[in-house]
Design a protein around this motif. Sequence first.
Motif, short mmCIF file in Angstrom:
data_model
loop_
_atom_site.label_atom_id
_atom_site.label_comp_id
_atom_site.label_asym_id
_atom_site.label_seq_id
_atom_site.Cartn_x
_atom_site.Cartn_y
_atom_site.Cartn_z
N ASP A 91 0.71 -1.23 -0.02
CA ASP A 91 0.05 -0.02 0.03
C ASP A 91 0.84 1.24 0.23
OD1 ASP A 91 -2.33 -1.64 0.20
OD2 ASP A 91 -2.48 -1.41 2.19
N ALA A 92 1.95 1.07 0.40
CA ALA A 92 2.97 2.23 0.28
C ALA A 92 2.86 3.15 -0.97
CB ALA A 92 4.49 1.74 0.55
N GLY A 93 3.08 4.59 -0.80
CA GLY A 93 2.93 5.49 -1.76
C GLY A 93 2.76 6.92 -1.52
N GLN A 94 2.37 7.81 -2.36
CA GLN A 94 1.96 9.18 -1.80
C GLN A 94 0.59 9.24 -2.31
OE1 GLN A 94 4.21 11.62 -4.37
NE2 GLN A 94 5.47 12.46 -2.65
N PHE A 95 -0.31 9.58 -1.48
CA PHE A 95 -1.69 9.72 -1.41
C PHE A 95 -2.02 11.36 -1.13
CE2 PHE A 95 -0.88 5.55 0.20
CZ PHE A 95 -2.00 4.80 -0.10
N PHE A 96 -2.96 11.52 -2.05
CA PHE A 96 -3.70 12.94 -2.11
C PHE A 96 -4.93 12.93 -2.66
CE2 PHE A 96 -1.85 12.38 -6.14
CZ PHE A 96 -2.63 12.87 -7.04
N CYS A 97 -5.92 13.75 -2.25
CA CYS A 97 -7.44 13.94 -2.91
C CYS A 97 -7.38 15.02 -3.99
CB CYS A 97 -8.49 14.09 -2.01
SG CYS A 97 -8.23 15.93 -1.21
N SER A 98 -7.88 14.68 -4.92
CA SER A 98 -8.24 15.72 -6.26
C SER A 98 -9.78 15.85 -6.43
CB SER A 98 -7.77 14.83 -7.41
OG SER A 98 -7.73 15.80 -8.51
N VAL A 99 -10.15 16.98 -6.14
CA VAL A 99 -11.66 17.35 -6.35
C VAL A 99 -11.93 18.20 -7.67
CG1 VAL A 99 -13.40 19.00 -5.32
CG2 VAL A 99 -11.60 17.57 -3.94
N HIS A 100 -12.82 17.76 -8.34
CA HIS A 100 -13.09 18.35 -9.52
C HIS A 100 -14.42 19.01 -9.47
CE1 HIS A 100 -9.99 15.79 -12.17
NE2 HIS A 100 -10.00 15.38 -10.88
N ASP A 101 -14.43 20.37 -9.80
CA ASP A 101 -15.80 21.05 -9.64
C ASP A 101 -16.43 20.68 -10.94
OD1 ASP A 101 -17.64 23.09 -9.52
OD2 ASP A 101 -16.46 24.86 -9.12
N LEU A 102 -17.59 20.29 -10.76
CA LEU A 102 -18.45 19.74 -11.86
C LEU A 102 -19.27 21.12 -12.71
CD1 LEU A 102 -20.10 16.47 -10.64
CD2 LEU A 102 -17.88 16.74 -12.13
N ALA A 103 -19.08 22.00 -11.82
CA ALA A 103 -19.97 23.47 -12.40
C ALA A 103 -19.01 24.14 -13.54
CB ALA A 103 -20.33 24.15 -11.26
N THR A 104 -17.66 23.82 -13.50
CA THR A 104 -16.70 24.32 -14.65
C THR A 104 -16.04 23.53 -15.30
OG1 THR A 104 -15.00 24.39 -12.73
CG2 THR A 104 -16.52 26.27 -12.66
N VAL A 105 -15.19 23.87 -16.18
CA VAL A 105 -14.42 22.95 -17.08
C VAL A 105 -12.96 22.90 -16.56
CG1 VAL A 105 -13.78 22.36 -19.62
CG2 VAL A 105 -15.97 23.64 -19.05
N ASN A 106 -12.41 21.59 -16.17
CA ASN A 106 -11.02 21.45 -15.83
C ASN A 106 -10.76 21.95 -14.68
OD1 ASN A 106 -10.80 19.61 -18.14
ND2 ASN A 106 -10.51 21.32 -19.39
N ASP A 107 -11.73 22.42 -13.75
CA ASP A 107 -11.28 23.05 -12.71
C ASP A 107 -11.18 22.04 -11.58
OD1 ASP A 107 -10.65 24.95 -10.56
OD2 ASP A 107 -12.73 25.65 -10.41
N GLU A 108 -9.89 21.79 -10.95
CA GLU A 108 -9.76 20.79 -10.05
C GLU A 108 -8.85 21.25 -9.01
OE1 GLU A 108 -7.98 17.53 -12.46
OE2 GLU A 108 -6.30 17.90 -11.38
#
Length: 207
Positions: A91-108
């Motif tokens: 399971d080792a590795g780099q973890f992060f969350c990525s949040v995509h705004d569905l109201a805009t285009v390519n906004d994360e």
Amino acid sequence: MWKFVLPFVALLATFSDGQTINKEVGSFQQFECDVNFPSTYLLNWMRGDEIVIRYLSANDAITATSANFTGRVSIIGAQRTLGITSLRITDAGQFFCSVHDLATVNDETNSARQTLFVYTRPTVTLPYSEYVVDAGGDVTFTCTVTSYPSSNVTWEHPDGTRSTGDVLRLRNATSQSQGQYRCSADNGFGTGMQYVNLVVRGGNISS
């Protein structure tokens, strides 16, 4: 004995982007998603380039889970914390969350990255608790160690002297060779040890 000391050092050097978290195999870990959430969004919890779990706010549903984490990951609470149970070395590795705004285009928005390293404490096994040898004979003890990362192995002799390595060889055993030998293993995350008592039989050899 597993030999992963140098790869472990390289791993920490490679993943120097953020905080490093050391956890024992089988334990539980949470990662916080420290971002501001838009009204509607798609959340990807990532390990490097791999999507660990995907969450869609519109229907409050998990829409995908990595096969590597099936049955072991969940989204927890309003801050969409990632929870992983029964941690594995892989399971080792780099973890992060990525949040995509569905109201805009390519906004994360991505959270800070946290590096997970999963270890095991040393387990030491010896084939005997007591061993009998004739005076003048040779003795070989092998200390089997299971750990991640690998361990430094030390033998302590009855007279207090020490030797290193998982194999202990004694030549031309004498009465002074008798006593309790201890095998110890340390990998920086824990220590394990076992003992064997050597009995030298017959003869009158003292030096």
